[in-house]
Scaffold this motif. Structure first.
Motif, PDB file in Angstrom:
ATOM      1  N   LEU A  31       0.828  -1.214   0.000  1.00 20.85           N
ATOM      2  CA  LEU A  31       0.000   0.000   0.000  1.00 20.85           C
ATOM      3  C   LEU A  31       0.858   1.258   0.000  1.00 20.85           C
ATOM      4  O   LEU A  31       0.544   2.235  -0.698  1.00 20.85           O
ATOM      5  CB  LEU A  31      -0.951  -0.010   1.192  1.00 20.85           C
ATOM      6  N   LYS A  32       1.947   1.262   0.754  1.00 19.11           N
ATOM      7  CA  LYS A  32       2.845   2.424   0.754  1.00 19.11           C
ATOM      8  C   LYS A  32       3.467   2.611  -0.623  1.00 19.11           C
ATOM      9  O   LYS A  32       3.570   3.725  -1.125  1.00 19.11           O
ATOM     10  CB  LYS A  32       3.925   2.288   1.806  1.00 19.11           C
ATOM     11  N   ASP A  35       0.921   4.130  -2.795  1.00 23.66           N
ATOM     12  CA  ASP A  35       0.762   5.545  -2.429  1.00 23.66           C
ATOM     13  C   ASP A  35       1.910   6.402  -2.950  1.00 23.66           C
ATOM     14  O   ASP A  35       1.728   7.568  -3.275  1.00 23.66           O
ATOM     15  CB  ASP A  35       0.674   5.698  -0.907  1.00 23.66           C
ATOM     16  N   ASP A  36       3.095   5.815  -3.034  1.00 23.69           N
ATOM     17  CA  ASP A  36       4.267   6.550  -3.526  1.00 23.69           C
ATOM     18  C   ASP A  36       4.364   6.557  -5.044  1.00 23.69           C
ATOM     19  O   ASP A  36       5.357   7.019  -5.605  1.00 23.69           O
ATOM     20  CB  ASP A  36       5.554   5.952  -2.939  1.00 23.69           C
TER      21      ASP A  36
END
Length: 155
Positions: A31-32, A35-36
């Motif tokens: 998920l990170k 998001d990035d």
């Protein structure tokens, strides 16, 4: 043998905790990464286990769940026949049956993601069953002899 039974049962419970930790690491890392600006597609999944932080969590979850946990469960069942733990064979059998269903659910959840809900719920049940099995062995452990008439353990 009771100690071996107890240790194996607790190792199954610990393996379930590791399963939860590795999949959480994998999902939160994914998920990170998204998001990035990362894009998840077939090419990204085939680019190797280091494509994002946490990708190794998916590998660890799969390896632990399809190899380590089943081996521990089979060993627990084998030991249960020699450990002389009250209901030990039943609890070890319940652990193994739950592990088999977990592996099947985990495998088929790739095609039918809704099975992931049952996979997660059954993991909690597996943890509880393994701890109960271990506690059965603790209850069967020999106690220190009590001196006559004191009602207290010998020290």
């Amino acid at each position: 043998m009771k100690t071996v039974y107890r240790v194996l049962a607790y190792l199954v419970a610990l393996a379930v905790v590791i399963q939860a930790a590795t999949i959480a690491f994998a999902v939160f890392g994914l998920l990170k990464w998204i998001d990035d600006g990362g894009v998840l597609d077939r090419a990204a999944t085939r680019s190797g286990p280091d494509s994002f932080t946490g990708a190794s969590g998916f590998v660890a979850h799969g390896t632990n769940g399809q190899m380590i946990v089943p081996i521990l469960a089979v060993l627990l069942l084998v030991v249960s026949f020699f450990a002389k733990v009250q209901s030990g064979v039943v609890w070890a059998g319940a652990v193994l049956l739950t592990v088999v269903v977990e592996v099947v659910l985990g495998t088929f959840a790739h095609a039918l993601p809704e099975l992931g809900i049952l996979h997660g719920i059954l993991a909690i049940a597996l943890f509880a069953i393994a701890v109960i099995a271990a506690r059965q062995a603790e209850a069967a452990a020999p106690r220190e002899a009590e001196p006559a008439g004191t009602g207290r353990p010998n020290r």
